[in-house]
Scaffold this motif. Structure first.
Motif, PDB file in Angstrom:
ATOM      1  N   ARG A  67      42.860  64.226  44.789  1.00 26.07           N
ATOM      2  CA  ARG A  67      41.613  63.458  44.802  1.00 26.07           C
ATOM      3  C   ARG A  67      41.242  63.004  43.395  1.00 26.07           C
ATOM      4  O   ARG A  67      40.853  61.841  43.194  1.00 26.07           O
ATOM      5  CB  ARG A  67      40.499  64.323  45.377  1.00 26.07           C
ATOM      6  N   ALA A  68      41.386  63.888  42.406  1.00 25.74           N
ATOM      7  CA  ALA A  68      41.068  63.521  41.020  1.00 25.74           C
ATOM      8  C   ALA A  68      41.938  62.359  40.553  1.00 25.74           C
ATOM      9  O   ALA A  68      41.444  61.414  39.905  1.00 25.74           O
ATOM     10  CB  ALA A  68      41.258  64.727  40.106  1.00 25.74           C
ATOM     11  N   LEU A  69      43.216  62.390  40.903  1.00 22.94           N
ATOM     12  CA  LEU A  69      44.137  61.354  40.459  1.00 22.94           C
ATOM     13  C   LEU A  69      43.925  60.039  41.200  1.00 22.94           C
ATOM     14  O   LEU A  69      44.222  58.976  40.660  1.00 22.94           O
ATOM     15  CB  LEU A  69      45.578  61.844  40.607  1.00 22.94           C
ATOM     16  N   SER A  70      43.411  60.114  42.408  1.00 23.74           N
ATOM     17  CA  SER A  70      43.077  58.868  43.105  1.00 23.74           C
ATOM     18  C   SER A  70      41.917  58.158  42.415  1.00 23.74           C
ATOM     19  O   SER A  70      41.800  56.933  42.463  1.00 23.74           O
ATOM     20  CB  SER A  70      42.719  59.156  44.570  1.00 23.74           C
ATOM     21  N   LEU A  71      41.068  58.940  41.744  1.00 24.27           N
ATOM     22  CA  LEU A  71      39.931  58.384  41.009  1.00 24.27           C
ATOM     23  C   LEU A  71      40.303  58.026  39.570  1.00 24.27           C
ATOM     24  O   LEU A  71      39.738  57.091  38.999  1.00 24.27           O
ATOM     25  CB  LEU A  71      38.779  59.391  41.010  1.00 24.27           C
ATOM     26  N   ALA A  76      46.225  62.834  32.293  1.00 21.37           N
ATOM     27  CA  ALA A  76      47.450  63.613  32.076  1.00 21.37           C
ATOM     28  C   ALA A  76      47.273  65.071  32.477  1.00 21.37           C
ATOM     29  O   ALA A  76      48.188  65.693  33.037  1.00 21.37           O
ATOM     30  CB  ALA A  76      47.875  63.517  30.611  1.00 21.37           C
ATOM     31  N   THR A  77      46.102  65.637  32.209  1.00 20.84           N
ATOM     32  CA  THR A  77      45.878  67.045  32.543  1.00 20.84           C
ATOM     33  C   THR A  77      45.877  67.263  34.053  1.00 20.84           C
ATOM     34  O   THR A  77      46.392  68.272  34.546  1.00 20.84           O
ATOM     35  CB  THR A  77      44.565  67.537  31.917  1.00 20.84           C
ATOM     36  N   ALA A  78      45.316  66.326  34.789  1.00 20.54           N
ATOM     37  CA  ALA A  78      45.338  66.444  36.251  1.00 20.54           C
ATOM     38  C   ALA A  78      46.771  66.395  36.775  1.00 20.54           C
ATOM     39  O   ALA A  78      47.126  67.136  37.702  1.00 20.54           O
ATOM     40  CB  ALA A  78      44.493  65.348  36.887  1.00 20.54           C
ATOM     41  N   TRP A  79      47.597  65.541  36.193  1.00 21.45           N
ATOM     42  CA  TRP A  79      49.007  65.492  36.605  1.00 21.45           C
ATOM     43  C   TRP A  79      49.707  66.821  36.291  1.00 21.45           C
ATOM     44  O   TRP A  79      50.476  67.332  37.110  1.00 21.45           O
ATOM     45  CB  TRP A  79      49.731  64.348  35.895  1.00 21.45           C
ATOM     46  N   GLN A  80      49.434  67.368  35.109  1.00 19.65           N
ATOM     47  CA  GLN A  80      50.057  68.641  34.748  1.00 19.65           C
ATOM     48  C   GLN A  80      49.650  69.742  35.711  1.00 19.65           C
ATOM     49  O   GLN A  80      50.482  70.526  36.179  1.00 19.65           O
ATOM     50  CB  GLN A  80      49.670  69.012  33.312  1.00 19.65           C
ATOM     51  N   ARG A  81      48.366  69.802  36.037  1.00 19.85           N
ATOM     52  CA  ARG A  81      47.886  70.867  36.912  1.00 19.85           C
ATOM     53  C   ARG A  81      48.356  70.659  38.349  1.00 19.85           C
ATOM     54  O   ARG A  81      48.613  71.635  39.068  1.00 19.85           O
ATOM     55  CB  ARG A  81      46.366  70.951  36.828  1.00 19.85           C
ATOM     56  N   MET A  82      48.491  69.409  38.764  1.00 21.00           N
ATOM     57  CA  MET A  82      49.076  69.150  40.077  1.00 21.00           C
ATOM     58  C   MET A  82      50.495  69.709  40.116  1.00 21.00           C
ATOM     59  O   MET A  82      50.908  70.361  41.092  1.00 21.00           O
ATOM     60  CB  MET A  82      49.086  67.649  40.367  1.00 21.00           C
ATOM     61  N   GLY A  83      51.248  69.474  39.048  1.00 24.48           N
ATOM     62  CA  GLY A  83      52.609  70.008  38.991  1.00 24.48           C
ATOM     63  C   GLY A  83      52.632  71.519  39.069  1.00 24.48           C
ATOM     64  O   GLY A  83      53.471  72.103  39.757  1.00 24.48           O
ATOM     65  N   ARG A 101      54.967  62.612  34.701  1.00 25.84           N
ATOM     66  CA  ARG A 101      53.867  61.642  34.672  1.00 25.84           C
ATOM     67  C   ARG A 101      52.872  62.003  33.580  1.00 25.84           C
ATOM     68  O   ARG A 101      52.380  61.137  32.847  1.00 25.84           O
ATOM     69  CB  ARG A 101      53.160  61.590  36.036  1.00 25.84           C
ATOM     70  N   ALA A 102      52.557  63.286  33.473  1.00 28.46           N
ATOM     71  CA  ALA A 102      51.630  63.734  32.431  1.00 28.46           C
ATOM     72  C   ALA A 102      52.160  63.402  31.048  1.00 28.46           C
ATOM     73  O   ALA A 102      51.416  62.905  30.180  1.00 28.46           O
ATOM     74  CB  ALA A 102      51.380  65.235  32.560  1.00 28.46           C
ATOM     75  N   SER A 115      54.597  73.694  31.325  1.00 29.54           N
ATOM     76  CA  SER A 115      54.755  73.725  32.781  1.00 29.54           C
ATOM     77  C   SER A 115      56.127  73.210  33.186  1.00 29.54           C
ATOM     78  O   SER A 115      56.790  73.789  34.048  1.00 29.54           O
ATOM     79  CB  SER A 115      53.657  72.891  33.446  1.00 29.54           C
ATOM     80  N   ARG A 116      56.543  72.124  32.556  1.00 30.23           N
ATOM     81  CA  ARG A 116      57.850  71.551  32.879  1.00 30.23           C
ATOM     82  C   ARG A 116      58.965  72.550  32.556  1.00 30.23           C
ATOM     83  O   ARG A 116      59.900  72.740  33.347  1.00 30.23           O
ATOM     84  CB  ARG A 116      58.052  70.251  32.109  1.00 30.23           C
ATOM     85  N   GLY A 117      58.872  73.192  31.389  1.00 29.02           N
ATOM     86  CA  GLY A 117      59.888  74.175  31.021  1.00 29.02           C
ATOM     87  C   GLY A 117      59.928  75.345  31.985  1.00 29.02           C
ATOM     88  O   GLY A 117      61.000  75.820  32.367  1.00 29.02           O
TER      89      GLY A 117
END
Length: 213
Positions: A67-71, A76-83, A101-102, A115-117
Motif C-alpha cells: 500500500r505504501a508503494l502504491s502511494l 527506497a526504504t519501503a522497497w527494502q522493508r518489503m523485501g 529496486r531500493a 537485506s540483499r546480502g
C-alpha cells in the motif's frame, strides 16, 4: 511527515514512541488510528509495516508496504522493508528484486545492501552476498558488522566447496574421516587445510593411475 489531519500526526508520534520501547502491538493500534484519519499517507503505511515486521506478522507487513508503494513508488526504504518481509515468507527471489529496486533508487542505502546480502546468503548465493557486504564497506569502511558477515559468507562458500570436492574425490579415493568431519561438523577453521589435503590426495591417486602399465 505531513498529514491531512493534525490528529493523525499525534497518533503517528505515539506509535513511534511505542515502537522505540518495543511495544509493537500498541504501536500498530496507533498507526491504525492515524490511518483512519489520513489513509493516503505512505509514511503511515510504511511505519505500520515496520511494526508488523517487528511483531512477526510478515503477511500483514507486506500488505502495508504494498500500500505504501502504491502511494509512493520512489520510497527506497519501503522497497527494502518489503523485501525483508517477503524473505521471511520464503519468497526469496522477490525479496532480492525488492532490494534491487531500493538500491536503484538509493545506491547508498546500507540497510538495503544488508537485506540483499542476508537473503542471498539464505539462498546459498555466497559470492553475490559477499559483494553486498563489500558494497557496504565501500560506503562505510568502519562498519564492522559488514566485514563480519562477509567473512561468514566466505566460510560458508568454502565449506560448500569442500562438500562438493569430497563428493568428487570419492570416485577415486577413500576420503579420510578427518576431512569428512570438517565438513560434517562445519569446522570453518580447518576448511582450507582440508581442501588442500584432499586435493593433494586426489592428485596423488590420479598420478598413480596414469603411471600404471
Amino acid at each position: 511527515m505531513a498529514t491531512r489531519e493534525e490528529g493523525a500526526e499525534a497518533w503517528y508520534h505515539r506509535g513511534q514512541a511505542l515502537c522505540s520501547t518495543r511495544n509493537y502491538s500498541k504501536a500498530i493500534a496507533c498507526y491504525d488510528r492515524a490511518l483512519e484519519l489520513s489513509p493516503e499517507e505512505p509514511v503511515l503505511w510504511r511505519r505500520k509495516g515496520f511494526a508488523l515486521i517487528k511483531a512477526g506478522r510478515y503477511d500483514e507487513a507486506a500488505a502495508c508496504f504494498d500500500r505504501a508503494l502504491s502511494l509512493d513508488p520512489e520510497d527506497a526504504t519501503a522497497w527494502q522493508r518489503m523485501g525483508y518481509a517477503l524473505a521471511h515468507l520464503g519468497e526469496h527471489n522477490e525479496a532480492v528484486a525488492c532490494c534491487d529496486r531500493a538500491l536503484a533508487l538509493d545506491p547508498h542505502h546500507i540497510v538495503a545492501w544488508q537485506s540483499r546480502g542476508w537473503v542471498l546468503g539464505v539462498m546459498c548465493r555466497y559470492d553475490e552476498a559477499m559483494d553486498c557486504y563489500e558494497a557496504i564497506l565501500a560506503i562505510d569502511p568502519d562498519r564492522g558488522s559488514a566485514a563480519w558477515h562477509r567473512e561468514r559468507m566466505r566460510e560458508r562458500r568454502n565449506l560448500e566447496a569442500l562438500a562438493s570436492e569430497i563428493r568428487e574425490a570419492e570416485r577415486i579415493i577413500e576420503v579420510p574421516a578427518c576431512i569428512r568431519d570438517v565438513a560434517r561438523e562445519r569446522d570453518y577453521g580447518n576448511v582450507d587445510l582440508a581442501r588442500a589435503v584432499l586435493r593433494e590426495l586426489a592428485g596423488q591417486a590420479e598420478r598413480a593411475a596414469v603411471q600404471r602399465p
